[in-house]
Scaffold this motif. Structure first.
Motif, PDB file in Angstrom:
ATOM      1  N   SER A  10      55.781  81.604  54.008  1.00 37.90           N
ATOM      2  CA  SER A  10      56.215  81.572  52.550  1.00 37.90           C
ATOM      3  C   SER A  10      55.063  82.358  51.720  1.00 37.90           C
ATOM      4  CB  SER A  10      56.440  80.194  51.970  1.00 37.90           C
ATOM      5  OG  SER A  10      57.390  79.694  52.809  1.00 37.90           O
ATOM      6  N   ILE A  36      52.250  82.785  48.863  1.00 40.70           N
ATOM      7  CA  ILE A  36      51.619  81.638  48.099  1.00 40.70           C
ATOM      8  C   ILE A  36      51.430  81.998  46.658  1.00 40.70           C
ATOM      9  CG2 ILE A  36      50.811  80.502  50.030  1.00 40.70           C
ATOM     10  CD1 ILE A  36      48.058  81.887  49.432  1.00 40.70           C
ATOM     11  N   SER A  37      51.552  83.395  46.404  1.00 43.85           N
ATOM     12  CA  SER A  37      51.400  83.936  45.185  1.00 43.85           C
ATOM     13  C   SER A  37      52.334  85.240  45.349  1.00 43.85           C
ATOM     14  CB  SER A  37      49.605  84.267  45.021  1.00 43.85           C
ATOM     15  OG  SER A  37      49.228  85.275  45.912  1.00 43.85           O
ATOM     16  N   HIS A  83      50.775  88.262  47.511  1.00 43.00           N
ATOM     17  CA  HIS A  83      50.872  87.890  49.276  1.00 43.00           C
ATOM     18  C   HIS A  83      51.973  88.690  49.605  1.00 43.00           C
ATOM     19  CE1 HIS A  83      50.823  84.532  52.281  1.00 43.00           C
ATOM     20  NE2 HIS A  83      50.337  85.505  52.823  1.00 43.00           N
ATOM     21  N   PRO A 129      47.878  74.627  52.607  1.00 42.09           N
ATOM     22  CA  PRO A 129      47.437  73.914  51.166  1.00 42.09           C
ATOM     23  C   PRO A 129      46.512  72.853  51.821  1.00 42.09           C
ATOM     24  CG  PRO A 129      49.700  74.067  51.190  1.00 42.09           C
ATOM     25  CD  PRO A 129      49.450  74.403  52.496  1.00 42.09           C
ATOM     26  N   SER A 171      47.395  82.457  57.573  1.00 43.90           N
ATOM     27  CA  SER A 171      48.269  81.535  57.145  1.00 43.90           C
ATOM     28  C   SER A 171      47.563  80.620  56.521  1.00 43.90           C
ATOM     29  CB  SER A 171      48.668  80.803  58.509  1.00 43.90           C
ATOM     30  OG  SER A 171      49.399  81.655  59.228  1.00 43.90           O
ATOM     31  N   PHE A 172      47.828  80.251  55.231  1.00 44.05           N
ATOM     32  CA  PHE A 172      47.217  79.639  54.253  1.00 44.05           C
ATOM     33  C   PHE A 172      47.836  78.342  54.061  1.00 44.05           C
ATOM     34  CE2 PHE A 172      46.329  83.868  53.254  1.00 44.05           C
ATOM     35  CZ  PHE A 172      45.071  84.008  52.941  1.00 44.05           C
ATOM     36  N   PHE A 231      43.297  76.545  49.473  1.00 44.16           N
ATOM     37  CA  PHE A 231      44.215  76.624  50.804  1.00 44.16           C
ATOM     38  C   PHE A 231      42.918  76.505  51.916  1.00 44.16           C
ATOM     39  CE2 PHE A 231      46.630  78.220  47.539  1.00 44.16           C
ATOM     40  CZ  PHE A 231      48.008  77.888  47.800  1.00 44.16           C
TER      41      PHE A 231
END
Ligand SMILES: [Fe+2]
Length: 721
Positions: A481, A483-484, A487, A306, A303-304, A314
């Motif tokens: 969610s 992030i890129s 992902h 921010p 889980s990244f 991250f």
């Protein structure tokens, strides 16, 4: 080399390291008895020819016994028809759970049948019924038939739902006898007779574990459910090669043989993903690129968060030993990894901060050390330490607590309460068997393996599982969610979540009347969940009374876990006996008021969550274990302090910090067992218990899943390994 080329190699290696067994063995091939006989040490494996022959005769005996039972059933069938014309007598009684704290909870909606057996051993059904909301039943029957001269004896039987089957799109429940009571003919003196209550040890909760667990006194004879024969056979067939390898290693270790070392142990187990890639692309698996790639889209599915202090960066946090009870052999520092995203959206590590002891002589558990790619060899070592703490945390926090134990709490409440409500057909196939594998895991995972292969003791591990359950709740949960664009795991999560949502919404909407009709079952399901839920993590701890370091760490853990597990702290949660419960209620309506839109929405949301966790989420972690943990010196669940001056800060070649040979073979055995012996998939529907609508919806998205590296046929329908 571009990411696309590397991705192709990773894909090839995933294909190459897939293990499939075609060898069904010969008569004298070694075999083992059942999943219940798996041990981290020596499983009860049968290899001596004499024992195999004896076992063969035992199997023949069992087959004959089954045949005899079938013959009995054929000769003395149990018809559906009820005998007797003047059914104006009533036999009454009550079914409750076993007495607890002076109170016996009623068991609602259980099937009850009243049977007579004649002197010619024929069965005659005298009447049937179902327990009401308070567990009472009353069965009308013909007393003259019951007391007839041809009747040998009488018995009252209680049935439980043992399986759900789908045939031609319709679900059918299968019932098996759970308990019986003999009734004497001379007891039936008047038109109304009250039989002694049934007090059942039915899906009882354990009192000796700090989280909701089912009580299994004897797993062979007294378990609340059993694996199907097909599941047993599949595991037996796939498991033997690993068991024999481990048995050979343990023997050589016991003999103190010079033939055993980490290299030979490694070579005896099948090739895994990292070793395969290393053969094709030497050095790549130790690179920053592979490290970031696997953290994002591998087993850990990190889980990244921010980074609040650096835009575009991250943080991934793996918490180490913390305050849990530890041994003095293994280290488990915490690891925080700061990432930035590269041009393709994959994470690249820029900083690793380790918290805690790195040598046996150090005593400060709060010491922080930071490493960056400029640190050369030390950076490589820090990455390995972070990788190992990450794997430990994924196994204990996410895999065992977040999926296995999380699912068990829903499974117990569901099997105790869901029977006539159509939600039983929706949920029970996805919640079965988890309590069985968890029962096995108590011994082989927590007691025998992890407490000897990681820093935490069994007590420390159990305590950690309770804390982690304190941040798992269905309400407010949303999949992570992306992030890129790279992902993939987050995109796959969303895809599965959306399909499950559509499936559940459709199911509930089209069965709404029946669901409302038996709403009491939903209420009692929710009530059991809540009553046994662990408290919210840290809710009962006064942070101000902690040392400044512990206070900071506790806050950091709480904040990160809430983000990682989608736990919404601001929801209004229930307090029971002074404890703020982690699981939110699904409903507080017993069914005697109008069922609100909110009640229905809660039911939908909770069902989607349960199915998501028990199937897709568990499968993800489970099937990637061998990819990440199948190479001893690359990754693992524990590094030893060793006696070197720098402790853990040492190269892979320093075997003093690597696992000892016994734990090394046990670990490779374990990850092979868990990743490679799966059985019970949604789309293959081996046992006919998964709603074909769900399978179809998933298969329609097969290509979309494949683009995200997920084979939809490999998603398991329940957590059972
Ligand atoms: Fe598992």
């Amino acid at each position: 080399m571009t990411h696309q080329e590397i991705k192709k190699i990773i894909k090839e290696c995933r294909e190459e390291t897939k293990i499939e067994f075609t060898d069904k063995g010969s008569f004298f091939s070694p075999r083992f008895k059942s999943i219940n006989h798996i041990e981290v040490g020596r499983s009860k494996i049968i290899s001596s020819p004499i024992t195999i022959i004896l076992e063969f005769f035992y199997v023949v005996f069992k087959d004959l016994r089954n045949l005899f039972q079938k013959l009995q059933h054929f000769l003395f069938p149990r018809g559906e028809k009820c005998f007797g014309k003047n059914r104006n007598s009533t036999i009454k009684g009550r079914v409750t759970f076993a007495m607890k704290n002076g109170h016996a909870k009623p068991i609602h909606h259980m099937n009850i049948e009243f049977w007579a057996r004649t002197w010619r051993l024929q069965w005659k059904k005298l009447g049937e019924g179902i327990t009401d909301d308070e567990g009472y039943y009353g069965i009308d029957y013909d007393r003259s038939v019951a007391k007839g001269i041809f009747v040998l004896n009488l018995r009252m039987e209680v049935y439980q739902t043992s399986h759900i089957y789908f045939k031609d799109g319709k679900s059918t429940a299968h019932f098996t006898l759970f308990e019986k009571k003999w009734v004497r003919k001379d007891q039936l003196r008047s038109d109304s007779f009250m039989l002694e209550n049934f007090r059942l040890d039915y899906w009882e909760y354990r009192a000796d574990y700090p989280a909701p667990r089912v009580l299994i006194k004897d797993r062979e004879k007294d378990a609340p459910q059993y694996y199907s024969q097909a599941r047993q056979d599949a595991l037996a067939q796939q498991f033997i090669p690993y068991e024999l390898t481990k048995a050979k290693h343990l023997e050589l270790i016991w003999l103190n043989s010079h033939k055993i070392n980490l290299g030979t142990i490694q070579d005896d187990y099948p090739l895994n993903l990292s070793r395969c890639i290393e053969q094709k692309l030497p050095g790549y698996t130790r690179s920053d690129s592979y490290f970031g790639n696997r953290q994002m889209n591998g087993m850990n599915r990190s889980s990244f968060l921010p980074d609040p202090e650096k835009a575009g960066h991250f943080l991934v946090n793996y918490f180490g030993a913390c305050q849990y009870e530890t041994n003095e052999i293994y280290a488990l520092p915490g690891a925080q990894i700061q990432f930035k995203l590269d041009e393709e959206g994959l994470p690249s590590p820029v900083k690793i901060t380790l918290t805690g002891r790195l040598t046996a002589l150090e005593k400060d558990p709060w010491k922080k050390r930071t490493f960056t790619p400029e640190d050369g060899e030390a950076w490589m070592q820090a990455k390995r330490i972070a990788r190992v703490t990450g794997s430990f945390s994924t196994e204990v926090d996410d895999h065992f607590s977040g999926t296995h134990l999380n699912t068990e709490q829903y499974a117990i409440a569901a099997f105790r309460n869901l029977r006539l409500n159509p939600i039983a057909n929706l949920l029970l196939p996805h919640l079965k068997e988890v309590v069985l594998i968890n029962h096995t895991a108590d011994k082989i995972l927590l007691k025998d393996f992890l407490s000897n292969a990681t820093a935490l003791t069994e007590k420390g591990l159990i305590s950690r599982t309770k804390d982690l359950l304190g941040v798992q709740d269905w309400k407010g949960f949303k999949p992570m969610s992306p992030i890129s664009t790279a992902h993939e795991v987050a995109k796959a999560d969303h895809l599965f979540w959306k399909i499950t949502q559509d499936y559940v919404n459709e199911f509930i909407d089209s069965n709404l009347d029946e669901i409302k009709n038996f709403w009491l079952e939903i209420y009692r399901f929710s009530e059991d969940l809540l009553e046994h839920s662990v408290p919210v993590y840290l809710a009962d701890v006064d942070l101000e009374k902690l040392s400044p370091e512990l206070k900071d760490q506790s806050k950091e853990r709480l904040h990160y876990y809430q983000f990682k597990y989608g736990f919404v702290p601001d929801l209004k949660r229930e307090r029971i006996n002074g404890e703020l419960k982690a699981v939110s209620p699904i409903t507080t309506n017993k069914g005697n008021e109008e069922i609100s839109q909110e009640d229905i929405q809660n039911l939908k949301d909770s069902c989607v969550y349960m199915i998501f966790v028990a199937t897709y989420l568990h499968t993800w972690i489970n099937e990637h274990q061998y990819d990440e943990l199948g190479e001893l010196l690359f990754n693992g669940v524990g590094l030893r302090y060793g006696d070197g001056e720098n402790g853990l800060m040492a190269p892979e070649s320093d075997l003093r910090i690597a696992p000892a040979p016994q734990q090394a073979t046990e670990m490779l055995w374990f990850v092979n067992l868990l990743s490679r012996t799966e059985f019970g998939f949604i789309t293959r529907n081996e046992e006919g218990d998964v709603n074909p609508v769900f399978s179809k919806m998933l298969m329609e998205n097969k290509e979309a899943f494949l683009k995200l590296d997920v084979e939809v046929e490999n998603i398991e329908s329940r957590t059972n390994i």
